[in-house]
Design an enzyme around this catalytic site. Structure first.
Site, PDB file in Angstrom:
ATOM      1  N   ASP A   1       0.742  -1.283   0.196  1.00 27.20           N
ATOM      2  CA  ASP A   1       0.078   0.087  -0.085  1.00 27.20           C
ATOM      3  C   ASP A   1       0.719   1.276   0.133  1.00 27.20           C
ATOM      4  O   ASP A   1       0.603   2.183   0.502  1.00 27.20           O
ATOM      5  CB  ASP A   1      -0.968   0.070   1.119  1.00 27.20           C
TER       6      ASP A   1
ATOM      7  N   LYS B   1       2.125   1.902  -5.053  1.00 23.57           N
ATOM      8  CA  LYS B   1       2.577   1.437  -6.543  1.00 23.57           C
ATOM      9  C   LYS B   1       1.824   1.737  -7.471  1.00 23.57           C
ATOM     10  O   LYS B   1       2.129   1.803  -8.475  1.00 23.57           O
ATOM     11  CB  LYS B   1       3.085   0.087  -6.214  1.00 23.57           C
TER      12      LYS B   1
ATOM     13  N   GLY C   1      -4.216  -4.833  -3.922  1.00 25.18           N
ATOM     14  CA  GLY C   1      -5.361  -3.889  -4.638  1.00 25.18           C
ATOM     15  C   GLY C   1      -4.678  -2.587  -4.767  1.00 25.18           C
ATOM     16  O   GLY C   1      -4.173  -1.797  -4.060  1.00 25.18           O
ATOM     17  N   HIS C   2      -4.491  -2.426  -6.125  1.00 29.08           N
ATOM     18  CA  HIS C   2      -3.710  -1.058  -6.479  1.00 29.08           C
ATOM     19  C   HIS C   2      -4.961  -0.128  -7.072  1.00 29.08           C
ATOM     20  O   HIS C   2      -5.583  -0.355  -7.952  1.00 29.08           O
ATOM     21  CB  HIS C   2      -2.983  -1.731  -7.965  1.00 29.08           C
TER      22      HIS C   2
ATOM     23  N   GLN D   1       2.134  -5.882  -2.853  1.00 29.31           N
ATOM     24  CA  GLN D   1       2.683  -6.110  -1.358  1.00 29.31           C
ATOM     25  C   GLN D   1       3.904  -5.206  -1.182  1.00 29.31           C
ATOM     26  O   GLN D   1       4.067  -4.357  -2.060  1.00 29.31           O
ATOM     27  CB  GLN D   1       2.811  -7.652  -1.067  1.00 29.31           C
TER      28      GLN D   1
END
Ligand code: IMP
Ligand code: MG
Length: 419
Positions: A16, A19, A43-44, A223
């Site tokens: 988080d 990225k 989760g991007h 991650q």
């Protein structure tokens, strides 16, 4: 002829770090963007025109029309999540079909993996995202994983799937849960196989061709370093290699094609899930950072734990990844703060440490030594670093001096440019 190269974007903290946004900004300059590890646990988040988009599996590069994307063999692929993602993107007008590739060797995450992950968490796990990640990688090392390319050989596919179901049903029995019938697993699989059947290829060779044709390839990490299964804060980690080495293994290329390693870190630290966190804040500063920084999990919605920036761990992450280009994000969250702390060393049994291995036994015992910075204002409005207030300049300089590398880019707003 001009040779191409590979650049890597990865996280230096507990995920988080932002990225997704960095890859999104960068990917217009790349012809191919590749995910090399993890799965739908990622989760991007990307904001486009004020609208929030969260991608779990498809590389963020898909949002640029001229970029192709690939899911390499180091990823574990949940075709159900992929199906929803493709449908969502296409409904938003993003062309996905024909623009994405999936490696023959990419292991499939099945419903029994997700079920087990959830049950393990109920019995006191490590705070996983319940996306079936750990059980899916376990089956890879057990050597009975179904990999995407196995669909090409029906007989082989059915015989390994039988073994895999047998084993995983025994695990479900162990947890006192209902077993899955081979028929229902096959039906599930048949519903979603279209997501990878037409996209199969050798991603390692795709990268090779791209480089030989002078293309630029971007690796999109998921991650963060401290969640790496070997080099992170074991056992509170994910089950893949989140570090630079993971990109080489997960996507299949040698070190000599790597040009830059972008290491992304936030101006503070967050962590989701269990495990020690030396600079964690359980006070109003923590609440404030979480609120302004919108620190809620993009995948699970869980509130993220928040703490001050931790230089001893940042230095470790920079070493492990050979970072050439550090990127700091979310500096604007500190706008208007009266005081910002920065951990510049750890104290343990009367000794000081400037860098430390993220072993649980050590992280539980250290106390961070802080330096304080004041005068944080006008961050959002700065157009160059010269515009920053003195406090912000000092904060940045202290970090750079400590890690020994210039911070290549700073992000200070969801949709602003980097400076
Ligand atoms: P898993 O990857 O679902 O097995 O979760 C293992 C650990 O990694 C847990 O602490 C999760 O909260 C954390 N984790 C997994 N994916 C992400 C991510 O994308 N961002 C932040 N933490 C993550
Ligand atoms: Mg995330």
């Amino acid at each position: 002829m001009k040779k191409g190269y590979v650049d890597v974007v990865l996280g230096l903290q507990w995920g988080d770090e932002g990225k997704g946004r960095i890859v999104h900004l960068f990917s217009k300059d790349y012809s191919l963007v590749v995910r090399f590890q993890g799965g739908a646990n990622a989760g991007h988040t990307v904001y486009i025109g004020g609208k929030k988009n969260v991608l779990h599996l498809i590389p963020t590069g898909i949002l640029h029309n001229n970029t192709r994307v690939a899911i390499a063999s180091g990823v574990v692929l949940d075709p159900e999540v992929l199906a929803h993602e493709i449908e969502f993107l296409e409904s938003e007008g993003v062309k996905v079909k024909g623009r994405y590739f999936i490696d023959y060797r990419t292991p499939i995450v099945f419903p029994f993996h997700k079920k087990e992950d959830g049950l393990f968490e109920e019995k006191g796990g490590i705070g996983s995202t319940k996306r079936g990640i750990a059980p899916a990688y376990r089956d890879v090392y057990q050597r009975f994983a179904i990999r995407a390319g196995d669909v090409l050989d029906k007989k082989h596919f059915e015989s390994i799937l039988k073994k895999q179901i047998e084993f995983n049903n025994a695990v479900l029995r162990h947890f006192g849960a209902k077993e899955l019938k081979e028929k229902e697993v096959l039906e599930w699989f048949d519903r979603y196989r279209w997501t990878f059947e037409d996209a199969l290829c050798d991603v390692s060779l795709l990268i090779k061709d791209e480089i030989e044709n002078g293309g630029a390839v971007l690796m999109e990490g998921a991650q963060g370093t401290l969640l790496d299964v070997f080099y992170g804060n074991y056992p509170y980690v994910t089950s893949s290699h989140t570090i630079l080495g993971g990109a080489l293994i997960g996507a299949g290329f040698g070190h000599s094609v790597v040009r830059r390693v972008y290491g992304v870190f936030k101006a503070y630290v967050t962590r989701v899930g269990k495990g020690p966190f030396p600079t964690e804040l359980n006070d109003e500063n923590g609440e404030k950072i979480a609120k302004i920084g919108d620190e809620y999990g993009a995948t699970t919605g869980r509130k993220r734990r928040v703490g001050w920036l931790d230089l001893p761990l940042l230095k470790y992450a920079i070493w492990i990844n050979g970072v050439t280009h550090p990127v700091m994000t979310k500096l604007d969250v500190f706008d208007g703060f009266l005081r910002v702390n920065l951990a510049v060393s750890y104290e343990m049994s009367g000794k000081q440490y400037e860098m430390i291995s993220p072993l649980t036994s050590l992280l539980e015992r250290v106390s961070p030594v802080y330096e304080s910075f004041t005068d944080f204002h006008g961050i959002k409005y700065a157009r160059t670093r010269d515009d920053f207030s003195d406090g912000v300049k000092k904060y940045i300089r202290r970090i750079e001096e400590f890690i020994g590398i210039r911070i290549a880019s700073i992000s200070k707003g969801r949709e602003d440019n980097l400076i």
